[in-house]
Design a protein around this motif. Structure first.
Motif, PDB file in Angstrom:
ATOM      1  N   LYS A  71       0.864  -1.181   0.000  1.00  0.00           N
ATOM      2  CA  LYS A  71       0.000   0.000   0.000  1.00  0.00           C
ATOM      3  C   LYS A  71       0.901   1.231   0.000  1.00  0.00           C
ATOM      4  N   ALA A 109       1.169   5.699  -1.287  1.00  0.00           N
ATOM      5  CA  ALA A 109       0.547   6.924  -1.789  1.00  0.00           C
ATOM      6  C   ALA A 109       1.609   7.620  -2.622  1.00  0.00           C
ATOM      7  N   ILE A 134      -1.926  10.225  -4.329  1.00  0.00           N
ATOM      8  CA  ILE A 134      -3.045   9.341  -4.670  1.00  0.00           C
ATOM      9  C   ILE A 134      -2.722   7.943  -4.161  1.00  0.00           C
ATOM     10  N   GLN A 135      -3.708   7.324  -3.535  1.00  0.00           N
ATOM     11  CA  GLN A 135      -3.506   6.008  -2.935  1.00  0.00           C
ATOM     12  C   GLN A 135      -3.362   4.936  -4.012  1.00  0.00           C
ATOM     13  N   ALA A 136      -2.571   3.912  -3.678  1.00  0.00           N
ATOM     14  CA  ALA A 136      -2.398   2.779  -4.598  1.00  0.00           C
ATOM     15  C   ALA A 136      -2.279   1.501  -3.787  1.00  0.00           C
ATOM     16  N   ASN A 143     -12.001   3.034  -4.209  1.00  0.00           N
ATOM     17  CA  ASN A 143     -11.860   2.467  -2.872  1.00  0.00           C
ATOM     18  C   ASN A 143     -13.068   2.885  -2.036  1.00  0.00           C
ATOM     19  N   SER A 193     -13.222   6.879  -2.928  1.00  0.00           N
ATOM     20  CA  SER A 193     -12.099   7.664  -3.443  1.00  0.00           C
ATOM     21  C   SER A 193     -11.412   6.901  -4.571  1.00  0.00           C
ATOM     22  N   GLN A 220      -8.359   5.255  -6.524  1.00  0.00           N
ATOM     23  CA  GLN A 220      -7.071   4.663  -6.181  1.00  0.00           C
ATOM     24  C   GLN A 220      -6.512   3.919  -7.389  1.00  0.00           C
TER      25      GLN A 220
END
Length: 564
Positions: free
Chosen positions: A506, A508, A517-519, A546, A553, A555
């Motif tokens: 995980k 960002a 941005i989250q990944a 997500n 949001s 992701q």
């Protein structure tokens, strides 16, 4: 892992399509890559309509099939709806039998026993028909190579209608009607239907003959969508229309059997992915672990409480299946290592005690590990039976055809097949198959590939882009979820391993002065140090949403990571 960036369409074409349908050049590029070149094609893509389905009577022998079914009903003859034991076959049997039974009572179903009878039309099935005074068999998802069996049935006064989508051999069975768009003499406009899809075209033709619109049989499309998703046929043309409406049925008016399976899924809107990973394995588990008739019974049950009970039994079959395929996969991997066959062009393994119901899954697992054409054999009566899987770009069916002198029978597709041979032929076949593959496979096919649609920046990722990409659904072969590449990324200091043993990753990410941005990267936990230790890296990913604590949001769902 190879990263292959697809060729960019010609700039003039991108500009023209972008202006014609008022989308960004990026979206126009993605559409052009999918063969969508103008406003009309884009409209059909974004707004699938039942009127886009082809006239079923364009399929060779469809008129003969409808005529024979009408005759059977008029003469009050018994009809047997016969299908294979996998998802495509059992959904097809559920579809055609329940449709016929809605107007006519003299209809029975038959699913061959995977272990006693094997794949396809069997002599035992024909004998069952003969013993029960059945005059017509409708075979679904099988039969295109059943030359001797159709002749055997004819000698007993039993007619056949074959609805198949596999490649025919040199001869077509002597049936009343053979519906298969892959016949050389069939000019049907779309030849990628699955077996259940052809079953649907048959009932569409019956309805059309009665002067009724296709709208009246929409309720059967949940079965068709499930078969299309599970059989991994192209998500293009008619398949896309059928799946689009089938998913609507699943989400809005699902049959009791599907409701029972989906009780554990906490989602308001199911996608093709949910069908593939939730519904299909459980339908398959019945035929793998017990008998395919359990799946047909569940799919045709109208009482919700009874469906719940059946689904509970099938859930146990699926649990047992998962345990078995894990054990057999480990044994198969050990066999490859102990035989020092890691460097071959193929994986061919055999154990007479392996469960026939899971060897297809094991073949897929081995292909994931060694990424090469794979066959897993087990004992089936006095013969050996195998499930075969291929890698992207390599035609497995053609390779098996080149080895047919060593085989008793085989059938399937470019990427998946089944076959039988005598035990004395095993070593000869194994050597021949290795030779054929080594001589014909391109080296790059032996290296897993990620095909990338476009390179974009983080600034291109917006809620509007996500809304448009959702309209690309349903996804599948020929219309895969778009894959993007973004370079010169940095970790925002958030990177960590998650899940059991930190198996997943995980992070960002930021690009320049962008917001993080989250990944999430499933199975990419081992790449944590690369993200932390390098100032810049590149990501290949799909866009995802997500859902967490009532908020949604954007992701990135990672496929791979590289140093910049």
């Amino acid at each position: 892992m190879r990263w292959t960036l697809k060729a960019k369409p010609e700039e003039g074409l991108v500009k023209h399509l972008s202006e014609a349908i008022k989308v960004s050049p990026l979206v126009a590029t993605l559409l052009l890559q999918r063969g969508i070149n103008n406003y009309e094609e884009a409209h059909r893509f974004f707004r699938p309509q039942l009127e886009h389905l082809h006239d079923p009577f364009l399929m060779k022998d469809m008129d003969l099939a409808v005529k024979r079914i009408e005759e059977a009903i008029r003469l009050e003859q018994n009809i047997l709806v016969y299908g294979d034991y996998d998802v495509d076959g059992t959904t097809a049997v559920a579809l055609v039998s329940s449709y016929l039974l809605s107007n006519y009572s003299r209809v029975a179903t038959y699913i061959p026993d995977r272990y006693a009878e094997g794949y396809g039309v069997s002599y035992a099935g024909i004998d069952f028909a003969d013993d029960n005074d059945i005059q017509l068999i409708i075979a679904l998802d099988c039969g295109i190579k059943a030359l001797d069996k159709v002749t055997y049935a004819k000698e007993k006064g039993i007619d056949f209608i074959i609805c198949d989508h596999h490649r025919p051999g040199d001869q077509i069975p002597d049936a009343v009607a053979v519906l298969d768009p892959k016949r050389n003499d069939c000019n049907y406009p779309y030849d990628e239907l699955c077996g259940c899809g052809i079953g649907f075209k048959l009932i569409q033709a019956i309805e059309q003959q009665k002067g009724r619109p296709v709208d009246g049989i929409i309720s059967y499309l949940d079965l068709v969508a499930t078969a299309i998703a599970a059989d991994i046929v192209p998500m293009t043309g008619e398949n896309r229309v059928l799946t689009f409406y089938g998913l609507k049925v699943i989400n809005q008016q699902s049959r009791p059997g599907f409701k029972a399976i989906l009780n554990t899924v906490k989602k308001s809107n199911l996608t093709v992915t949910d069908v593939v990973f939730v519904i299909a394995p459980r339908i398959n588990a019945a035929g793998r672990m017990e008998h395919g008739r359990y799946a047909v019974s569940l799919l045709t049950e109208t009482d919700q409480m009874k469906a719940e009970k059946m689904a509970g039994e099938i859930e146990q079959f699926n649990t047992d299946r998962r345990g078995l395929d894990q054990v057999i996969t480990e044994e198969a991997l050990e066999q490859i290592k102990s035989n020092k066959e890691e460097e071959r062009y193929t994986s061919v393994v055999y154990n007479d005690s392996w469960h026939k119901g899971v060897i297809g899954i094991v073949a897929s697992r081995l292909t994931e590990t060694y990424y090469r054409p794979t066959l897993v054999f087990t004992k089936s009566g006095d013969k050996l039976a195998a499930s075969a899987r291929s890698v992207r770009g390599f035609d497995l069916y053609n390779a098996l055809e080149a080895c047919k002198e060593s085989l008793e029978q085989f059938g399937g597709h470019k990427y998946a097949a089944g076959l039988t041979l005598s035990e004395s032929q095993y070593e000869e076949f194994k050597a021949r198959f290795e030779d054929v593959v080594s001589e014909t496979i391109s080296p790059e096919f032996l290296n897993p590939e990620i095909r990338i649609d476009a390179e974009i920046s983080l600034a291109d990722i917006t809620p509007k882009l996500m809304r448009i990409l959702r309209q690309f659904e349903p996804f599948g072969p020929g219309n895969m979820k778009p894959v993007f590449l973004t370079q010169q990324l940095r970790d925002s200091g958030y990177a960590k391993g998650v899940g059991e043993g930190d198996k997943h990753l995980k992070i960002a990410v930021v690009q320049g002065n962008s917001n993080p941005i989250q990944a999430i990267g499933f199975g990419l936990g081992h790449k944590l140090s690369l993200v932390r230790d390098n100032k810049q890296f590149s990501l290949v990913y799909c866009l995802d949403e997500n859902h967490w604590n009532g908020t949604v949001s954007l992701q990135l769902k990672l496929k791979d990571i590289r140093q910049a």
